[in-house]
Enzyme design. Structure first.
Site: not given
Ligand code: ARG
Length: 402
Positions: A15, A176
């Site tokens: 990205d 991810s």
């Molecule tokens: N849910 C978590 C937060 O908002 C992690 C976000 C990023 N997660 C990821 N798998 N890229 O802090």
């Protein structure tokens, strides 16, 4: 006329690589790519080469690990900040620091715009942009992922190939993943079904509890005023201590979390976390607080912990509210000094013992032996007065049976 200059929070992934070229073309601008090292293991090699090959005119790699530990992780640990009682906030704590580092570079390089590579439905865009607004409200903010034409990873890869943008050859994981020393966040792929239990390959660092050693590990963790300072009798720098606990915790399957959480933007999402050091340290720290904090302070602090966790999660790290909460938290940590002994065994952390020069545990008061010094007689009068209100209430109500 001077060209516009855009500072980009660059990770080296697809990205943000595509973003460099896309923004450069769209704004006819110079691109300053900025990467912060928060202890992530992946994608930090050859970043400068990659950024420049992609079209950046400048690249900064900032080692933010020490600052991250001392100014972000320790305050969160002292606060007992676990979002919705579970998530130690690794990703959420990293964002304001990355955003601040980006702003610092942007200001010293005379950039006019800031750009990040977060999607339009997550928390991270909120954290970046709220931090930008607090620290450099005059800079324009760009979030290409919210507006560009690519609707899939394949489309981005095609664009990258067409423009000779180097993208890492390693096979893309179906997940991810966001990683720093305080923890790893994993989502997408099969994890999007909350009933599907995480496949082993979703986990990046932890051994599964089933495969963890049959012999437990015992750890002595020493705290000074709420901050861990030594492991097994050895004084350690914060960063080293966290890395060591991550390693030892991970080998015993400690720190796996599976959570449905409430995002800032109103979506419930399912995330898997691996946070061995954070899990061990939050547990040990709280146990030491049970021993050393006065009753009302201990009980009241759990409200503050929740507020602090929400503040981190919601992206308002740079705020007068945090200053105010830090004041309370600092005051509570004065006596949170001592040693906690824990056991790591097949995914669990359990307590073996705790001791502190500031311990409020008084054995002579607690004991049921001859050594008892508690005044049993005094309990009678205390209970009489303490229960008087309820006694009166029930006498009055007994007269009015409906
Ligand atoms: N849910 C978590 C937060 O908002 C992690 C976000 C990023 N997660 C990821 N798998 N890229 O802090």
């Amino acid at each position: 006329m001077n060209k516009e200059k855009i500072a980009i929070a660059y990770s080296g992934g697809l990205d943000t690589s595509v973003m460099i070229k896309w923004l450069k073309d769209k704004y006819d601008a110079d691109i300053v790519a900025v990467t912060g090292n928060l202890g992530q293991q992946k994608e930090i090699e050859n970043l400068e080469e990659k950024a420049v090959a992609t079209g950046a005119s400048d690249f900064s790699f900032l080692d933010l690990r020490k600052t991250f530990v001392e100014e972000y992780i320790w305050p969160a640990l002292k606060a007992g900040a676990l979002y919705e009682d579970v998530y130690p906030l690794a990703t959420a704590l990293g964002r304001p620091l990355l955003a601040k580092a980006l702003v610092d570079v942007a200001l010293s390089e005379n950039c006019t715009m800031l750009a990040h590579g977060c999607t339009g439905k997550g928390n991270d865009q909120v954290r970046f942009e709220v931090t930008f607004a607090s620290l450099a409200p005059h800079l324009k903010v760009l979030a290409p992922l919210r507006e560009w034409e690519f609707t899939s990873r394949e489309a981005e890869i095609a664009y990258a190939q067409q423009h000779n943008i180097p993208v890492s050859a390693t096979k893309k994981s179906p997940y991810s993943i966001d990683e720093n020393i305080w923890g790893i966040s994993i989502e997408c792929g099969v994890l999007e079904d909350p009933m599907v239990s995480p496949p082993e390959d979703a986990y990046q660092i932890t051994t599964s509890p089933e495969k963890a050693p049959d012999k437990a590990a015992v750890l002595d963790i020493e705290f000074e005023q709420g901050v861990p300072v030594a492991l097994d009798g050895k004084k350690m720098d914060g960063l080293d201590l966290i890395m060591e606990l991550n390693k030892r915790g991970a080998s015993h399957g400690v720190g796996r979390l599976d959570m449905i959480e409430n995002r800032v933007v109103g979506i419930k999402s399912r995330e898997i976390y691996e946070a061995p050091a954070a899990t061990i340290l939050h547990f040990a720290h709280r146990e030491l607080e049970r021993l050393t904090l006065e009753k009302t302070v201990f009980q009241y602090k759990s409200h503050i912990s929740q507020d602090y966790a929400n503040l981190i999660y919601n992206g308002t790290w740079f705020s007068p509210m945090r200053d105010a909460l830090d004041g309370f938290i600092e005051a509570t940590q004065k006596n949170v000094t001592g040693l906690v002994r824990v056991k790591l065994f097949k995914g669990s952390v359990t307590l073996l013992g705790r001791t502190s020069p500031w311990s409020l545990y008084n054995e002579e008061l607690a004991t049921y032996t001859e050594a008892d010094t508690f005044n049993h007689k005094a309990a009678e009068g205390f209970i009489h007065i303490y229960g008087l209100g309820l006694k009166t209430y029930s006498e009055v109500n007994a007269k009015h049976i409906r």
